[in-house]
Design an enzyme around this catalytic site. Structure first.
Site, PDB file in Angstrom:
ATOM      1  N   TYR A 166     -16.475 -39.971 -41.100  1.00 57.88           N
ATOM      2  CA  TYR A 166     -15.268 -41.748 -40.477  1.00 57.88           C
ATOM      3  C   TYR A 166     -14.837 -41.088 -39.507  1.00 57.88           C
ATOM      4  O   TYR A 166     -15.520 -41.834 -38.681  1.00 57.88           O
ATOM      5  CB  TYR A 166     -13.704 -40.865 -41.531  1.00 57.88           C
TER       6      TYR A 166
ATOM      7  N   THR B 188      -9.942 -44.303 -33.900  1.00 55.71           N
ATOM      8  CA  THR B 188      -9.458 -43.211 -34.031  1.00 55.71           C
ATOM      9  C   THR B 188      -9.537 -41.852 -33.156  1.00 55.71           C
ATOM     10  O   THR B 188     -10.647 -41.940 -32.501  1.00 55.71           O
ATOM     11  CB  THR B 188     -10.004 -43.368 -35.318  1.00 55.71           C
TER      12      THR B 188
HETATM   13  N1  UFG Z   1      -0.859 -33.534 -45.832  1.00 52.84           N
HETATM   14  C1  UFG Z   1      -0.669 -32.830 -46.900  1.00 52.84           C
HETATM   15  N2  UFG Z   1      -0.133 -33.457 -48.024  1.00 52.84           N
HETATM   16  C2  UFG Z   1      -0.542 -34.546 -48.423  1.00 52.84           C
HETATM   17  C3  UFG Z   1      -1.041 -35.616 -47.590  1.00 52.84           C
HETATM   18  C4  UFG Z   1      -1.322 -35.256 -46.214  1.00 52.84           C
HETATM   19  O1  UFG Z   1       0.315 -31.882 -46.919  1.00 52.84           O
HETATM   20  O2  UFG Z   1      -0.703 -35.029 -49.807  1.00 52.84           O
HETATM   21  C5  UFG Z   1      -1.016 -33.210 -44.252  1.00 52.84           C
HETATM   22  C6  UFG Z   1      -2.287 -33.177 -43.996  1.00 52.84           C
HETATM   23  O3  UFG Z   1      -2.882 -32.126 -44.328  1.00 52.84           O
HETATM   24  C7  UFG Z   1      -2.070 -33.220 -42.288  1.00 52.84           C
HETATM   25  C8  UFG Z   1      -0.856 -34.180 -42.394  1.00 52.84           C
HETATM   26  O4  UFG Z   1      -0.488 -33.906 -43.623  1.00 52.84           O
HETATM   27  O5  UFG Z   1      -1.915 -32.157 -41.674  1.00 52.84           O
HETATM   28  C9  UFG Z   1      -0.607 -35.390 -42.120  1.00 52.84           C
HETATM   29  O6  UFG Z   1      -2.192 -36.130 -42.927  1.00 52.84           O
HETATM   30  P1  UFG Z   1      -2.481 -37.879 -43.364  1.00 52.84           P
HETATM   31  O7  UFG Z   1      -3.351 -37.536 -44.335  1.00 52.84           O
HETATM   32  O8  UFG Z   1      -1.654 -38.036 -43.595  1.00 52.84           O
HETATM   33  O9  UFG Z   1      -3.374 -38.207 -41.695  1.00 52.84           O
HETATM   34  P2  UFG Z   1      -4.270 -37.569 -40.877  1.00 52.84           P
HETATM   35  O10 UFG Z   1      -4.139 -37.011 -39.710  1.00 52.84           O
HETATM   36  O11 UFG Z   1      -4.976 -36.344 -42.622  1.00 52.84           O
HETATM   37  O12 UFG Z   1      -5.098 -38.901 -40.851  1.00 52.84           O
HETATM   38  C10 UFG Z   1      -5.405 -39.380 -39.423  1.00 52.84           C
HETATM   39  C11 UFG Z   1      -5.577 -40.915 -40.869  1.00 52.84           C
HETATM   40  C12 UFG Z   1      -7.253 -40.717 -40.510  1.00 52.84           C
HETATM   41  C13 UFG Z   1      -7.913 -40.330 -39.243  1.00 52.84           C
HETATM   42  C14 UFG Z   1      -7.577 -38.680 -38.973  1.00 52.84           C
HETATM   43  C15 UFG Z   1      -7.701 -37.782 -37.726  1.00 52.84           C
HETATM   44  O13 UFG Z   1      -4.532 -41.391 -40.794  1.00 52.84           O
HETATM   45  O14 UFG Z   1      -7.671 -41.686 -40.231  1.00 52.84           O
HETATM   46  O15 UFG Z   1      -5.964 -39.010 -38.663  1.00 52.84           O
HETATM   47  O16 UFG Z   1      -7.820 -36.393 -38.042  1.00 52.84           O
HETATM   48  F1  UFG Z   1      -8.801 -39.683 -39.946  1.00 52.84           F
END
Ligand code: UFG
Length: 328
Positions: A140, A116
């Site tokens: 993670y 990741t």
């Molecule tokens: N977000 C929202 N509302 C939501 C869900 C997400 O505003 O309901 C925002 C988050 O704050 C973030 C963006 O949308 O800014 C993307 O969020 P995700 O949860 O879809 O994905 P992440 O970037 O947090 O997670 C991804 C991978 C993880 C990994 C991470 C590394 O899914 O497995 O990147 O930072 F760990």
């Protein structure tokens, strides 16, 4: 080729199984079904087993005449890792130790490992190259980083050749709508935005609009799960052709903000996305964008479906009928 897909009942693992089968390989899924779904195992047998059971996994490798291994069985939800670190270390790290022991006993040397971009933590430079310091900021990311270190050590003694694929934001569903993302609870942006557009579960929380980004919301590099699957096949082929172990980013090189995703969801679904601005979510970096040169060089990787409209179109076509909503 007969490929053991550990965690093949989950979101990314099931798309890899579909891609393996489509080119004539046989995926054999080993999954404890703690998060995965029996109905997502469609292209070969399911061995319902925990990867930490070394003797059972060794037996399965022999019974199923396995040629190579792919590993997807991990706890992935960042917030859950902060609350339950031991469960993450157990599943994500002890699980891989057990798998490597079973591989060693079975004389299997080719492993594609699901890593990741979270191994980089808060990047110093964008786009992120594979040389970026690996300083994860959550449990993670730590567990994935530690497994990568372990893989380096084990491959150093010559018994293992691995590919560690560092995904950016996996999203979307198979273009034919057969499989898609089914996490419970769902924390990822695209399905949560679609759910809000469908009128399920109330307005979506948009976590922070005061980041130092063009529109104030976080920027991510979204990659279609079917493109990810193709990259895994190429990584496996590269190992089977005798290449040394490698670690490689998988992203598109394009940053998309949360607000841009919401706009794209409105345009694809023709529905508004009710949302409220909430405080920043702990552990969210402002921007994560992949440098794509190494993936292109090592894997010839060119994403085919990873523009926001296509990702959202496929995800919506998967979810809408399951939610009882007209998709167009
Ligand atoms: N977000 C929202 N509302 C939501 C869900 C997400 O505003 O309901 C925002 C988050 O704050 C973030 C963006 O949308 O800014 C993307 O969020 P995700 O949860 O879809 O994905 P992440 O970037 O947090 O997670 C991804 C991978 C993880 C990994 C991470 C590394 O899914 O497995 O990147 O930072 F760990």
């Amino acid at each position: 080729m007969r490929v053991l897909v550990v965690g093949g009942a989950g979101y990314i693992g099931s798309h890899i199984c579909k891609a393996l089968a489509e080119r004539g390989d046989t995926p054999i899924v080993l999954d404890n079904l703690s998060r995965g779904h029996r109905h997502a195992v469609k292209w070969g047998p399911l061995i319902e087993q925990d990867v930490r059971n070394v003797s059972a996994v060794t037996q399965a490798m022999s019974d199923q005449h396995i040629d190579a291994v792919m590993h997807f069985a991990a706890n992935i939800e960042v917030g859950e890792g902060q609350r339950e670190p031991l469960a993450f270390w157990d599943n994500n790290v002890a699980g891989v130790i057990a798998l490597l022991q079973a591989m060693e006993r079975s004389d299997l040397r080719h492993l594609v490992f699901s890593s990741t971009c979270a191994v980089y933590g808060e990047p110093q430079t964008l786009p992120i190259t594979e040389d970026e310091p690996r300083t994860p900021v959550n449990v993670y990311g730590q567990t994935k980083h530690v497994v990568e270190l372990m893989l380096e050590d084990v491959s150093g003694i010559g018994t293992l050749n691995y590919a560690a694929l560092r995904y950016f934001n996996a999203a979307g569903a198979s273009p034919d709508g057969e499989i898609g993302e089914e996490h419970d609870p769902e924390t990822h942006l695209v399905p949560n935005a679609l759910k809000a557009a469908a009128g399920l579960g109330g307005p979506m929380h948009l976590f922070g609009d005061d980041y130092e980004t063009p529109d104030g919301t976080c920027v991510r590099d979204y990659i279609h799960v079917t493109d990810l699957a193709q990259a895994h096949l190429k990584a496996l082929d590269r190992l089977r052709d005798g290449a040394p172990s490698f670690a490689c980013n998988l992203g598109t090189g394009s940053g998309i903000s949360v607000k841009q995703i919401l706009d794209a969801v409105e345009s694809v679904t023709g529905r508004p996305v009710p949302h409220s601005i909430s405080p920043r979510r702990a552990g969210d970096a402002a921007q994560l964008i992949s440098d794509t040169r190494l993936a292109r060089e090592l894997l010839g990787f060119e994403p085919a479906f990873s523009d926001a409209q296509t990702i959202i179109k496929h995800a919506w076509a998967f979810h809408a009928p399951r939610w009882g909503v007209a998709s167009l």
